[in-house]
Enzyme design. Sequence first.
Site, short mmCIF file in Angstrom:
data_model
loop_
_atom_site.label_atom_id
_atom_site.label_comp_id
_atom_site.label_asym_id
_atom_site.label_seq_id
_atom_site.Cartn_x
_atom_site.Cartn_y
_atom_site.Cartn_z
N LYS A 1 7.62 -3.54 0.53
CA LYS A 1 6.88 -2.29 0.56
C LYS A 1 6.65 -1.92 2.02
O LYS A 1 6.04 -2.67 2.78
CB LYS A 1 5.54 -2.45 -0.17
CG LYS A 1 4.69 -1.20 -0.06
CD LYS A 1 3.48 -1.27 -0.95
CE LYS A 1 2.64 -0.01 -0.80
NZ LYS A 1 1.45 -0.04 -1.65
N ARG B 1 -1.83 9.33 -1.90
CA ARG B 1 -3.19 9.10 -1.40
C ARG B 1 -4.09 10.30 -1.68
O ARG B 1 -5.29 10.14 -1.87
CB ARG B 1 -3.14 8.72 0.09
CG ARG B 1 -2.46 7.35 0.28
CD ARG B 1 -2.41 6.91 1.73
NE ARG B 1 -1.57 5.72 1.87
CZ ARG B 1 -1.22 5.17 3.03
NH1 ARG B 1 -1.66 5.70 4.16
NH2 ARG B 1 -0.45 4.10 3.07
N LYS C 1 -1.45 1.08 7.59
CA LYS C 1 -1.45 -0.21 6.90
C LYS C 1 -0.41 -1.14 7.53
O LYS C 1 0.15 -2.01 6.87
CB LYS C 1 -1.17 0.03 5.40
CG LYS C 1 -2.24 0.90 4.71
CD LYS C 1 -2.05 0.94 3.19
CE LYS C 1 -3.18 1.72 2.52
NZ LYS C 1 -3.07 1.71 1.04
N LYS D 1 10.20 -0.29 -2.08
CA LYS D 1 9.40 0.93 -2.08
C LYS D 1 9.17 1.39 -0.65
O LYS D 1 8.77 0.57 0.16
CB LYS D 1 8.06 0.62 -2.76
CG LYS D 1 7.04 1.71 -2.64
CD LYS D 1 5.76 1.24 -3.26
CE LYS D 1 4.72 2.35 -3.09
NZ LYS D 1 3.43 1.94 -3.53
N SER E 1 5.70 9.22 -4.10
CA SER E 1 5.19 10.59 -4.16
C SER E 1 5.85 11.54 -3.15
O SER E 1 6.22 12.65 -3.50
CB SER E 1 3.67 10.57 -3.94
OG SER E 1 3.34 9.91 -2.73
N TYR F 1 8.13 9.91 -10.59
CA TYR F 1 7.33 11.00 -11.16
C TYR F 1 8.22 11.99 -11.92
O TYR F 1 7.71 12.88 -12.59
CB TYR F 1 6.54 11.70 -10.04
CG TYR F 1 5.63 10.73 -9.32
CD1 TYR F 1 4.39 10.40 -9.85
CD2 TYR F 1 6.05 10.08 -8.16
CE1 TYR F 1 3.58 9.46 -9.23
CE2 TYR F 1 5.23 9.14 -7.52
CZ TYR F 1 4.00 8.84 -8.06
OH TYR F 1 3.20 7.91 -7.45
C1 PBG Z 1 -1.33 1.20 -2.90
C2 PBG Z 1 -0.20 1.95 -3.48
C3 PBG Z 1 0.38 3.04 -2.83
C4 PBG Z 1 1.35 3.55 -3.69
C5 PBG Z 1 1.35 2.76 -4.86
N1 PBG Z 1 0.38 1.76 -4.70
C6 PBG Z 1 0.08 3.73 -1.57
C7 PBG Z 1 -0.35 3.06 -0.36
O1 PBG Z 1 0.11 1.96 -0.03
O2 PBG Z 1 -1.19 3.67 0.31
C8 PBG Z 1 2.17 4.74 -3.34
C9 PBG Z 1 2.96 5.38 -4.38
C10 PBG Z 1 3.44 6.75 -4.09
O3 PBG Z 1 3.41 7.23 -2.94
O4 PBG Z 1 3.90 7.37 -5.05
N2 PBG Z 1 -1.58 -0.08 -3.14
#
Ligand code: PBG
Length: 336
Positions: free
Chosen positions: A204, A214, A230, A261, A287, A326
């Site tokens: 990730k 978010r 992060k 991801k 997203s 999505y």
């Molecule tokens: C957080 C989490 C995130 C997503 C899924 N779980 C975002 C982040 O790390 O801030 C993002 C998914 C998306 O953008 O569709 N634990």
Amino acid sequence: MDLADIPQIPVRMRRLRKSAVVRDLVQECQVTANDLIMPIFVKEGLAEPERIESMPSIFRYSPAAAVNECRVLFDLGIKAVALFPCTASELKDPQGSEALNPDGLIPKLVREIKQEVPELVVICDVALDPYTSHGHDGLLSESGTDVENDPTVSVLAQMSVVLGQAGCDWVAPSDMMDGRVGAIREALDGASLTSVAILAYSAKFNSAYYGPFRDAIGSKKAGGKAYLDKGTYQMNPANAKEAIRDALLDEDEGADLLMVKPAGAYLDILSRLRQSSDLPLVAYQVSGEFSQIHAASQLGWLEYGRTRDESLLAIKRAGADLIISYFAKEIANQNR
Ligand code: PBG
């Protein structure tokens, strides 16, 4: 060159591109409802589903509406959903304590879904960001400058047990703490939840593509900063070898499925991981990947359906078995 001088062409690739039917016959991969997992955002106290401005066609649902939506999705052939809570701000604290509430929004919803649509595979994210007032995925150090690994792992293991006891099929740690897959497996097994699988968000990345998500769950604000960094736990977008190492560690610790991801900008990681592991691979088309296709289409700069389909095919071709997207519902709807 004269036509007569063109050398003989023994192999003509265009023979198998001759018509739509021939192209269908030789198509190497496709994306169907069987490959797709639909994310669902839930929020307490909504009379009507609530639009998410930066994610056209995606809504936040009340728990009751989310259960309905699950039924609709399953009837369309979607076999799994990933649940994400939009937690009321009065329930957030620096420790994300609400994550351990067995009667919290998600555990309650899981029980209801399992009652109404028992066969649907329910996936729950394991990370503290929907529950912490600072928006980080774990517990902050005393100075408040970083997320502490081991104390966070301990909470995530407890959170997984809460979710498993509610009936969740797959827990999906998305926090990127070290050692959490092993700790979660041990905690689940210790609670006799041996059939709960772990879908590890293995690779990730610290990505800008999470922005609209978010917005959707309201985890954006970190001391008023527009962008929550992060970087001490999510991976550097420049690194591929590190991604493979991290994913293989998750496999060793007992992950049942591995995830990459975001997806579209990380197809090389998917393809390399496909070579390195035989576990089922999941890609999360996040997203931002979704919203950019909508935005460009709204401007008339991209053709919506073709761009959407191509984005999903590319992820499948690169080696994903499953795609969290999505677009899942509309693809299932369209292919019916
Ligand atoms: C957080 C989490 C995130 C997503 C899924 N779980 C975002 C982040 O790390 O801030 C993002 C998914 C998306 O953008 O569709 N634990």
